[in-house]
Design a protein around this motif. Sequence first.
Motif, PDB file in Angstrom:
ATOM      1  N   LEU A  17       0.800  -1.225  -0.034  1.00 30.91           N
ATOM      2  CA  LEU A  17      -0.034   0.054  -0.185  1.00 30.91           C
ATOM      3  C   LEU A  17       0.855   1.116   0.142  1.00 30.91           C
ATOM      4  O   LEU A  17       0.515   2.211  -0.760  1.00 30.91           O
ATOM      5  N   LEU A  18       1.862   1.244   0.805  1.00 30.84           N
ATOM      6  CA  LEU A  18       2.897   2.443   0.613  1.00 30.84           C
ATOM      7  C   LEU A  18       3.667   2.569  -0.775  1.00 30.84           C
ATOM      8  O   LEU A  18       3.687   3.586  -1.041  1.00 30.84           O
ATOM      9  N   GLY A  69      12.522  12.684  -0.015  1.00 34.33           N
ATOM     10  CA  GLY A  69      12.503  11.341  -0.914  1.00 34.33           C
ATOM     11  C   GLY A  69      11.372  10.488  -0.711  1.00 34.33           C
ATOM     12  O   GLY A  69      11.410   9.218  -1.080  1.00 34.33           O
ATOM     13  N   THR A  70      10.129  11.022  -0.467  1.00 32.79           N
ATOM     14  CA  THR A  70       8.958  10.208  -0.122  1.00 32.79           C
ATOM     15  C   THR A  70       7.762  11.232  -0.936  1.00 32.79           C
ATOM     16  O   THR A  70       7.879  12.459  -0.648  1.00 32.79           O
ATOM     17  N   ARG A  71       6.724  10.724  -1.171  1.00 30.87           N
ATOM     18  CA  ARG A  71       5.505  11.300  -1.747  1.00 30.87           C
ATOM     19  C   ARG A  71       4.272  10.995  -0.763  1.00 30.87           C
ATOM     20  O   ARG A  71       3.285  11.483  -1.207  1.00 30.87           O
ATOM     21  N   GLU A  94      -2.263  10.219   4.442  1.00 30.32           N
ATOM     22  CA  GLU A  94      -2.213   8.736   4.041  1.00 30.32           C
ATOM     23  C   GLU A  94      -1.606   7.924   5.196  1.00 30.32           C
ATOM     24  O   GLU A  94      -2.112   6.863   5.783  1.00 30.32           O
ATOM     25  N   TRP A  95      -0.505   8.764   5.911  1.00 33.27           N
ATOM     26  CA  TRP A  95      -0.130   7.799   7.242  1.00 33.27           C
ATOM     27  C   TRP A  95      -1.312   7.694   8.247  1.00 33.27           C
ATOM     28  O   TRP A  95      -1.406   6.585   8.965  1.00 33.27           O
ATOM     29  N   GLU A  96      -1.967   8.870   8.338  1.00 34.77           N
ATOM     30  CA  GLU A  96      -3.271   8.681   9.473  1.00 34.77           C
ATOM     31  C   GLU A  96      -4.312   7.627   9.157  1.00 34.77           C
ATOM     32  O   GLU A  96      -4.787   7.005   9.996  1.00 34.77           O
TER      33      GLU A  96
END
Length: 506
Positions: free
Chosen positions: A161-162, A177-179, A184-186
């Motif tokens: 999913l990530l 380095g991440t989008r 989305e984390w929550e």
Amino acid sequence: ERFSKHPPSCNVGSVGRAAVTMPVSPNYDPKASYLMTLLKVSRSTTPKVLKRIDFWLFMVAHTSAWAMFNTGVFGPTASAADWLSLLKLGWSDLNVMFMLTALVLAFAINQAYARFLQLGQLTKKAMGAVYDYIFEAKLVFEKANLPYDRLAARWLAASVLLVFCEVKSASKPTRQGTRITQHEWEQLMEFGLIKHDEVEFLAPLDAKSRLLLMMQNAGDLSQQALKSAGEIDPNTERNITKRLIACKTKQQELLDQITMLLPFEYFHILSLLVTGTLAFLGYTMGFSETWLAPPCYAITVLVILGLMELLSALQDPFGVGGEADFPVNSWVEEFTHDAWKLLDFSHKGKKEQWATQLKEESTNPSPFALSPLQVTAIFENHDLAVPQTATAGGFFSGLYGGAVPSNDAPVQSVSAPALGTSSLLGTGQSLPSGGAGAAASTLSTNAGAAGAAASSIFGGSAAAAVQPPAGAQSAWDSITSSFSGLINPEQPRLNKDRELQLVSQR
């Protein structure tokens, strides 16, 4: 418990899971009428092209040139043609530009479509690798008393999913380095796929480092599960490791492929060719005296710009709402539900170590060799009137809402409507219902005739050796003529006793 909280767009299904309603791109019928297909404009590239300012600039320039030439702004048509002849382009002058545009655009779309298919396959394989790990972990870790398989599967599902969160925002700039956004984390924490302490550990990492560490954690859990289960076979440990490496490899390839777009230099040349070709084409068609010039030019612009829109859509298939976009939402829902079923669902025979099923299979072996008629009956929705057991009859009666004959019901003779010979046999012949009934009655009481029928249907050589009684001669001739040529006489016969039994019953 994991789905105790649901977003407003979710509703709880009958088995306690979150059933999310999401749009899925409908399929189209390639055999439909071309005129009816043209009417489905909303699903095409036409609305996107009509929203672009490029289309209207080309049309305004062409229409202005065409109107001024035909209304005499440049003077009378004849004299205007004389002094504008130096500025006028012929069709032969545009051939080179058209050829270059066609070649460059076709190559770009071909490459984009190949990448589109590869991304779709990698997405499916990334989820399939998790299925393979869960399948093997469920078998190997079962001796352990702790849910190692569930915890490791949660890490793998969260990693998938990530990765999807990363690739769907590939066109956006990265932050450290991440989008992945905070929202989305929550959401992942709220649904129980990731814990709070795990977010603190994973959030600062870039996409590839996060993937590697999550795979490492799943591998450590697998190693602990093998020790707890007492399973230290090197081959088993090697197989589990291969499953984890496959999960990592497919997700890693997906992250790499999503950034491999067409080079900007190539896209710049393509844009130059398309713009120049459409501009000079509109200028040339502006010197036409026919009223059909503007609509013909409009169709040409729609097609060429529509191909450019298709190229852009194929390069970013993880968007939302586009006709060429992957149905990622439905894929993820299917993925999580299937993984959950692999972990939690099991057949009732597993609890008793399949004792009942093994006993039933010993006393009544299941026939695997189906005759051509049986295969046709399955896939072409024909009923051969084979008696069903009471259990199967009740199941299908409840499933389809129809009346299914019980085990005690009399077996009906095979008739022409039941067989549907014109489509079932593919011979174009028909069997008379009365004659077929007489033949079936004869077959059910005469073992020799049953053997002849089986040889005629499945072997094709015994029809002349054994003849039925004289009263059923006409029906016998009708049946043998209808079945002749259906089966290759040289084809090996499997499970002959079962075939004889079925023909005798009919």
